[in-house]
Design a protein around this motif. Structure first.
Motif, PDB file in Angstrom:
ATOM      1  N   ALA A   1      17.908  38.345 -26.398  1.00 23.46           N
ATOM      2  CA  ALA A   1      18.498  37.828 -25.271  1.00 23.46           C
ATOM      3  C   ALA A   1      18.680  36.176 -25.318  1.00 23.46           C
ATOM      4  N   GLY A   2      17.831  35.546 -26.288  1.00 25.41           N
ATOM      5  CA  GLY A   2      17.754  34.168 -26.737  1.00 25.41           C
ATOM      6  C   GLY A   2      19.122  33.809 -27.488  1.00 25.41           C
ATOM      7  N   ILE A   3      19.513  34.660 -28.215  1.00 24.82           N
ATOM      8  CA  ILE A   3      20.511  34.537 -29.253  1.00 24.82           C
ATOM      9  C   ILE A   3      21.850  34.603 -28.349  1.00 24.82           C
TER      10      ILE A   3
ATOM     11  N   PHE B   1      -1.493  28.963 -27.230  1.00 22.86           N
ATOM     12  CA  PHE B   1      -0.688  27.880 -26.964  1.00 22.86           C
ATOM     13  C   PHE B   1       0.866  27.739 -27.045  1.00 22.86           C
ATOM     14  N   ILE B   2       1.457  28.274 -28.113  1.00 24.43           N
ATOM     15  CA  ILE B   2       2.546  28.346 -28.430  1.00 24.43           C
ATOM     16  C   ILE B   2       3.542  29.188 -27.262  1.00 24.43           C
ATOM     17  N   LEU B   3       2.699  30.346 -26.987  1.00 24.14           N
ATOM     18  CA  LEU B   3       3.381  31.003 -25.873  1.00 24.14           C
ATOM     19  C   LEU B   3       3.225  30.266 -24.321  1.00 24.14           C
ATOM     20  N   PHE B   4       2.337  29.394 -24.262  1.00 24.85           N
ATOM     21  CA  PHE B   4       2.331  28.711 -22.691  1.00 24.85           C
ATOM     22  C   PHE B   4       3.403  27.660 -22.985  1.00 24.85           C
ATOM     23  N   LEU B   5       3.449  26.968 -24.315  1.00 19.68           N
ATOM     24  CA  LEU B   5       4.302  25.984 -24.405  1.00 19.68           C
ATOM     25  C   LEU B   5       5.739  26.295 -24.175  1.00 19.68           C
ATOM     26  N   ALA B   6       6.055  27.468 -24.879  1.00 25.90           N
ATOM     27  CA  ALA B   6       7.539  28.267 -24.747  1.00 25.90           C
ATOM     28  C   ALA B   6       7.981  28.361 -23.190  1.00 25.90           C
ATOM     29  N   ARG B   7       6.916  29.162 -22.609  1.00 28.45           N
ATOM     30  CA  ARG B   7       7.156  29.183 -21.155  1.00 28.45           C
ATOM     31  C   ARG B   7       7.466  27.892 -20.240  1.00 28.45           C
ATOM     32  N   GLY B   8       6.594  27.064 -20.639  1.00 27.87           N
ATOM     33  CA  GLY B   8       6.543  25.777 -19.969  1.00 27.87           C
ATOM     34  C   GLY B   8       8.201  25.284 -20.334  1.00 27.87           C
ATOM     35  N   LEU B   9       8.599  25.104 -21.591  1.00 24.06           N
ATOM     36  CA  LEU B   9      10.035  24.610 -21.788  1.00 24.06           C
ATOM     37  C   LEU B   9      11.127  25.515 -21.023  1.00 24.06           C
TER      38      LEU B   9
ATOM     39  N   SER C   1      13.749  23.574 -18.692  1.00 23.96           N
ATOM     40  CA  SER C   1      14.935  23.771 -18.985  1.00 23.96           C
ATOM     41  C   SER C   1      15.787  24.583 -17.839  1.00 23.96           C
ATOM     42  N   ALA C   2      14.992  25.730 -17.319  1.00 20.35           N
ATOM     43  CA  ALA C   2      15.877  26.467 -16.380  1.00 20.35           C
ATOM     44  C   ALA C   2      15.928  25.725 -15.056  1.00 20.35           C
TER      45      ALA C   2
ATOM     46  N   LEU D   1      18.695  23.063 -23.947  1.00 19.15           N
ATOM     47  CA  LEU D   1      17.430  23.298 -23.840  1.00 19.15           C
ATOM     48  C   LEU D   1      16.706  24.682 -23.512  1.00 19.15           C
ATOM     49  N   PHE D   2      17.374  25.345 -22.620  1.00 18.08           N
ATOM     50  CA  PHE D   2      16.964  26.508 -21.966  1.00 18.08           C
ATOM     51  C   PHE D   2      17.276  27.485 -23.448  1.00 18.08           C
ATOM     52  N   SER D   3      18.324  27.576 -24.151  1.00 16.23           N
ATOM     53  CA  SER D   3      18.584  28.280 -25.351  1.00 16.23           C
ATOM     54  C   SER D   3      17.620  28.136 -26.530  1.00 16.23           C
TER      55      SER D   3
END
Length: 415
Positions: free
Chosen positions: A172-174, A101-109, A113-114, A86-88
């Motif tokens: 970093a994500g990859i 919206f997507i910015l906050f959604l991504a940080r929430g995820l 996951s972390a 999930l974190f990846s």
């Protein structure tokens, strides 16, 4: 056979800490290192930018207790794998955010996951190492994990200048995804190699919550950690740019030094605690360091003595937060071993709730003084009065934390 077990432990240890590295990278880098970039890209208020930290830490904190329950119920290896995948995904989603919206959604995820990763790491360490080895390996884990925070300061700032914040976080994500895929077969096999009891029950959780011996731990630790994280990963770099007129590179070098010291002292605190068997003096030193740091920075802000004194304050905050292995060890000692992950998860829940609240309040304070701010090239420069108010808030909390630490009792065992 013993050599094989040791080799398996070493492989598992390195793999889980490789993911923890990226988890800490994400928590330190946003918004701290890229505060101005996010504010100018999405036209956000200071409350919204610090809100990115708040939502990450809020969800991360809430998830700590549930992650602890899950790890104690289903085992650390399975929970760690769930969190890693999930974190990846969320790490890769973040640089593809093109709306608030997507910015906050991504940080929430990212926070969600972390939340599984660190607590599952604690559970795994408790499984593959005995009680005497645990503080030492926890200290090493914190060094490896905090190294991610080191890369999220000055190295990330340089990368952002060269290739932009989106490309930097995409890389970093990859890399995180690659390590997650490598970890999968090893951790899946480890589930059968190392025995993990399913130990969670609701009465045990309630026993953790009602354990009054832990109250000094869950007050002092979160406050010191919350003030440190405010300057490390939220407004520390921004403050130096605004008040001291530092360049982005010079300001990030302060937070870089800050987390390097934090990493080194995290291991030292774990080692000292293991050698001496004492916890209270170390914790009292931590709370005193936080209080002195806030007094020093507030005084420097009021009288503008020397910018170098802010670095001294940052370093004292870094040292105070480096005592986290001691807080974790005390929390484990004051609760039964069957709920090791849940008890640490409860402590982390309180800690990250405090972090999210402090970050949110800091953003609100900055916006309250927005009428005195100056806009230059899309960046907002906030006045000294805003930062004075933030430091007064931090000082009040630090004094409470210091006084509460006196009531801590050592060598409390709960069966």
């Amino acid at each position: 056979m013993e050599d094989t077990d040791k080799q398996n432990r070493n492989i598992i240890f390195l793999l889980i800490n490789s993911i923890y590295f990226f988890s800490y990278f994400q928590r330190v880098g946003v918004p701290g290192t890229i505060f101005n970039e996010l504010q100018s890209t999405f036209y956000l208020s200071a409350t919204s930018v610090t809100g990115l930290a708040s939502i990450t830490f809020l969800i991360y904190g809430i998830m700590q207790i549930f992650a602890g329950i899950t790890a104690d119920r289903f085992g650390g290896f399975r929970t760690f794998l769930l969190g890693s995948f999930l974190f990846s995904f969320s790490s890769i989603l973040f640089p593809f955010s093109y709306s608030p919206f997507i910015l906050f959604l991504a940080r929430g995820l990212v926070g969600f996951s972390a939340g599984f990763i660190f607590i599952s790491l604690i559970k795994i360490l408790s499984t593959i190492y005995n009680a005497e080895e645990f503080p030492l390996y926890l200290g090493i884990s914190l060094i490896l994990g905090y190294s991610g925070g080191i890369f999220a300061t000055y190295p990330l700032e340089r990368s952002v200048c060269l290739i932009g914040w989106r490309n930097s976080f995409l890389i970093a994500g990859i890399l995180c995804s690659i390590f997650t895929l490598i970890s999968f077969p090893f951790l899946k096999r480890a589930r059968t190699s190392f025995t993990q009891k399913q130990t969670f029950s609701l009465p045990r959780l309630l026993k953790i919550v009602k354990n009054t011996h832990t109250f000094p731990v869950i007050i002092s630790g979160p406050v010191s950690f919350g003030i440190y994280f405010l300057f490390q990963s939220s407004i520390g770099k921004k403050f130096l740019e605004d008040f001291c007129n530092f360049s982005s590179a010079k300001a990030s070098s302060f937070t870089f030094i800050m987390i390097v010291i934090n990493t080194l002292f995290a291991f030292l605190s774990a080692y000292t605690s293991q050698i001496t068997g004492r916890r209270k003096p170390i914790i009292m030193f931590s709370t005193a360091s936080t209080m002195v740091a806030t007094i020093l920075m507030l005084s420097n802000l009021l009288f503008n003595i020397n910018p170098g004194l802010f670095l001294v304050g940052y370093l004292l905050l870094a040292i105070s937060a480096a005592i986290s292995p001691v807080y974790i060890t005390v929390m484990k000692e004051m609760n039964s071993i069957e709920v090791a992950a849940t008890s640490v998860g409860f402590l982390n829940t309180i800690a990250y709730l405090v972090i999210s609240i402090i970050s949110f309040l800091a953003g609100r304070i900055l916006d309250h003084f927005r009428y005195l701010a100056i806009a230059i090239s899309g960046f907002v420069i906030y006045p000294a009065s805003a930062y004075r108010t933030i430091l007064l808030l931090c000082l009040s909390l630090a004094m409470i934390s210091f006084l509460v630490s006196f009531s801590l009792k050592e060598n409390i065992k709960t069966e």
